[in-house]
Enzyme design. Structure first.
Site, PDB file in Angstrom:
ATOM      1  N   HIS A 136      -0.812  -3.479  15.006  1.00 13.09           N
ATOM      2  CA  HIS A 136       0.148  -2.253  14.422  1.00 13.09           C
ATOM      3  C   HIS A 136       0.413  -0.901  14.918  1.00 13.09           C
ATOM      4  O   HIS A 136      -0.980  -0.183  15.475  1.00 13.09           O
ATOM      5  CB  HIS A 136      -0.479  -1.918  13.468  1.00 13.09           C
ATOM      6  CG  HIS A 136       0.424  -1.098  12.050  1.00 13.09           C
ATOM      7  ND1 HIS A 136       0.371   0.182  11.729  1.00 13.09           N
ATOM      8  CD2 HIS A 136       0.163  -1.478  10.762  1.00 13.09           C
ATOM      9  CE1 HIS A 136       1.335   0.411  11.365  1.00 13.09           C
ATOM     10  NE2 HIS A 136       1.286   0.125  10.391  1.00 13.09           N
ATOM     11  N   LYS A 193       0.710  -1.416  -0.097  1.00 15.35           N
ATOM     12  CA  LYS A 193      -0.123  -0.234   0.493  1.00 15.35           C
ATOM     13  C   LYS A 193       0.826   1.617   0.066  1.00 15.35           C
ATOM     14  O   LYS A 193       0.144   2.363  -0.392  1.00 15.35           O
ATOM     15  CB  LYS A 193      -0.776   0.320   1.445  1.00 15.35           C
ATOM     16  CG  LYS A 193      -0.288  -0.196   2.181  1.00 15.35           C
ATOM     17  CD  LYS A 193      -1.344   0.097   3.751  1.00 15.35           C
ATOM     18  CE  LYS A 193      -2.211  -1.572   4.280  1.00 15.35           C
ATOM     19  NZ  LYS A 193      -1.245  -2.595   4.077  1.00 15.35           N
ATOM     20  N   GLU A 231       5.380  -5.708   8.923  1.00 15.49           N
ATOM     21  CA  GLU A 231       4.875  -5.528   7.524  1.00 15.49           C
ATOM     22  C   GLU A 231       5.306  -3.895   7.484  1.00 15.49           C
ATOM     23  O   GLU A 231       4.486  -3.238   7.477  1.00 15.49           O
ATOM     24  CB  GLU A 231       3.042  -5.222   7.979  1.00 15.49           C
ATOM     25  CG  GLU A 231       2.704  -6.974   7.886  1.00 15.49           C
ATOM     26  CD  GLU A 231       1.831  -6.214   9.348  1.00 15.49           C
ATOM     27  OE1 GLU A 231       0.425  -5.576   8.774  1.00 15.49           O
ATOM     28  OE2 GLU A 231       0.505  -7.437   8.916  1.00 15.49           O
TER      29      GLU A 231
HETATM   30  C1  LIG Z   1      -2.222  -3.407   8.199  1.00 14.17           C
HETATM   31  C2  LIG Z   1      -0.997  -2.974   7.672  1.00 14.17           C
HETATM   32  N1  LIG Z   1       0.449  -3.217   7.969  1.00 14.17           N
HETATM   33  C3  LIG Z   1       1.125  -2.083   6.891  1.00 14.17           C
HETATM   34  C4  LIG Z   1       1.322  -1.238   7.211  1.00 14.17           C
HETATM   35  C5  LIG Z   1       2.574  -0.201   6.828  1.00 14.17           C
HETATM   36  O1  LIG Z   1       2.386   0.281   7.585  1.00 14.17           O
HETATM   37  P1  LIG Z   1       3.982   1.293   7.708  1.00 14.17           P
HETATM   38  O2  LIG Z   1       3.920   1.903   6.287  1.00 14.17           O
HETATM   39  O3  LIG Z   1       3.618   2.472   8.845  1.00 14.17           O
HETATM   40  O4  LIG Z   1       5.038   0.505   8.104  1.00 14.17           O
HETATM   41  C6  LIG Z   1      -0.527  -0.332   7.204  1.00 14.17           C
HETATM   42  C7  LIG Z   1      -0.519   0.662   6.965  1.00 14.17           C
HETATM   43  O5  LIG Z   1      -1.163   1.696   7.214  1.00 14.17           O
HETATM   44  C8  LIG Z   1      -1.026  -0.886   7.818  1.00 14.17           C
HETATM   45  O6  LIG Z   1      -1.974  -1.050   7.708  1.00 14.17           O
END
Ligand SMILES: Cc1ncc(COP(=O)(O)O)c(C=O)c1O
Length: 396
Positions: free
Chosen positions: A201, A73, A279
């Site tokens: 998270h 994402k 993640e």
């Molecule tokens: C379920 C989940 N995993 C991983 C991420 C990635 O987080 P980050 O970019 O802060 O490492 C997000 C970000 O919204 C998330 O919602």
């Protein structure tokens, strides 16, 4: 020479080396931008593959026992995904569309986690069809959906944890009460799913390591409770949230130090056979991106220079709205700096990027660029963030 003088000399040498290095970095980036400008129209985003590789290696080095699942994402651009596939990374996807994309680009189903606690029945079936078995959930109704459409899926219970100090709060919408986690995992088993572990998270751009340490402590309690009740868990997913520096002189962000605390905590609290995964999104993709824009108009209003750029919050600066992000705007021009406002090109006043930037006087055609903008920028600029497209239009 006294020890103190020698020490001071060393310090001044170190300072000089750092200044020289950062000057060299600036001139390297700016000459890259000038080269790109000969071939490409602005706006464009340069993604430095070597920065993706560096961040991945940094993560592996600092947390060698934690397998990183790149959260696409942050930036699902195919070249980025392919780079991480080549590096042997695993992937976090939030929808069937994201899942299909990483599979198409070379990831294997065993290296994917479907880490959206709410999944449509169609997306659950798509995961089953493609044998993507590992997924997160945080509520009982979701377990019934999974049991119906994907019996045998391996589930991690996402718990609600403190997001104190994180720039993007991610526990408002997701996460089971930790007290409920064991009961939900037991329910998962009763329904024919495989309860595999716990996830959390701490919020995105989390500079507060206490969030991780506390979340790990709470999670280890759930592991103990499950073990005592004959439900041994195997996977601890520590989520994303790892912070990056958006500004050159930003202080208080030290991934290496944070990782060493996390490492110590995992070793202290969990059995040796527990598998750790994470993640990271922003940490892996953010530092690789340099956005290059140009001034398309200028005026003087409210006692300030106003510059209108050819990219704005409805496109690659969408992170200002969705990611609560602030950026460091840089120019190729040098000279005296004036308080200025930078705005995007659309007809909307909200499309203002910064009301108070100290920058040299600019002219139409001049470049304004931003580093460390590889995550949550172009990704949320395109329709279909996270793989969820907007409604189709039906004219009747
Ligand atoms: C379920 C989940 N995993 C991983 C991420 C990635 O987080 P980050 O970019 O802060 O490492 C997000 C970000 O919204 C998330 O919602």
């Amino acid at each position: 020479m006294s020890a103190l003088t020698a020490q001071n000399k060393m310090k001044s040498l170190k300072f000089k080396t750092e200044v020289t290095r950062s000057k060299a970095e600036v001139s390297g980036i700016e000459s890259l931008i000038r080269t790109m400008l000969r071939k490409h129209r602005t706006p464009f985003m340069i993604i430095k593959r070597c920065a993706l590789q560096k961040q991945y290696q940094r993560f592996r080095k600092c947390l060698p026992d934690v397998i990183p699942y790149y959260a696409i994402k942050a930036n699902p651009y195919p070249g980025i995904i392919k780079t991480f596939v080549k590096l042997g990374a695993s992937f976090d996807v939030a929808s069937a569309a994201e899942m299909k994309q990483v599979l198409r680009l070379g990831a294997t189903p065993a290296k994917i986690i479907f880490a959206n606690t709410i999944k449509s029945p169609e997306d659950i079936s798509a995961a089953r069809k493609r044998r993507v078995r590992l997924m997160t959930f945080d509520n009982e109704p979701e377990l019934y959906k999974l049991a119906k459409d994907y019996p045998g899926a391996r589930v991690l219970c996402r718990i609600k944890v403190a997001n104190i100090g994180s720039v993007v709060e991610l526990s408002l919408k997701f996460g089971a009460d930790p007290d409920q986690a064991f009961f939900l995992l037991r329910k998962a088993k009763a329904l024919g799913l495989v309860p595999a572990g716990v996830s959390f998270h701490v919020g995105s751009q989390s500079t507060n390591v206490e969030n991780y340490l506390q979340a790990l402590e709470i999670s280890s309690g759930i592991f103990d409770q499950a073990k005592e009740n004959g439900l041994p868990l195997k996977i601890m997913d520590i989520g994303g949230g790892f912070p990056i520096q958006h500004f050159d002189n930003e202080i208080g962000i030290n991934f290496e130090r944070m990782a060493s605390h996390i490492k110590k905590q995992t070793k202290m609290l969990f059995d040796k056979n527990v598998k750790f995964i994470a993640e990271p999104g922003r940490f892996l993709a953010g530092p690789a991106g340099i956005l290059v824009t140009q001034v398309i108009g200028r005026t003087f209003r409210n006692n300030k220079n106003y510059y209108y750029l050819n990219d704005g919050i409805y496109a690659d600066f969408s992170g200002i709205v969705f990611d609560h992000c602030r950026y460091e705007f840089k120019t190729l021009r040098r000279g005296q700096k004036f308080l200025s406002t930078l705005a995007g090109p659309t007809c909307d006043s909200l499309d203002t990027l910064s009301a108070n930037e100290e920058i040299p006087e600019l002219y139409v055609g001049d470049v304004v660029y931003v580093k460390n903008i590889g995550a949550y920028s172009s990704a949320s600029a395109t329709p279909g963030f996270n793989g969820f497209p907007p409604a189709k239009i039906i004219i009747v």
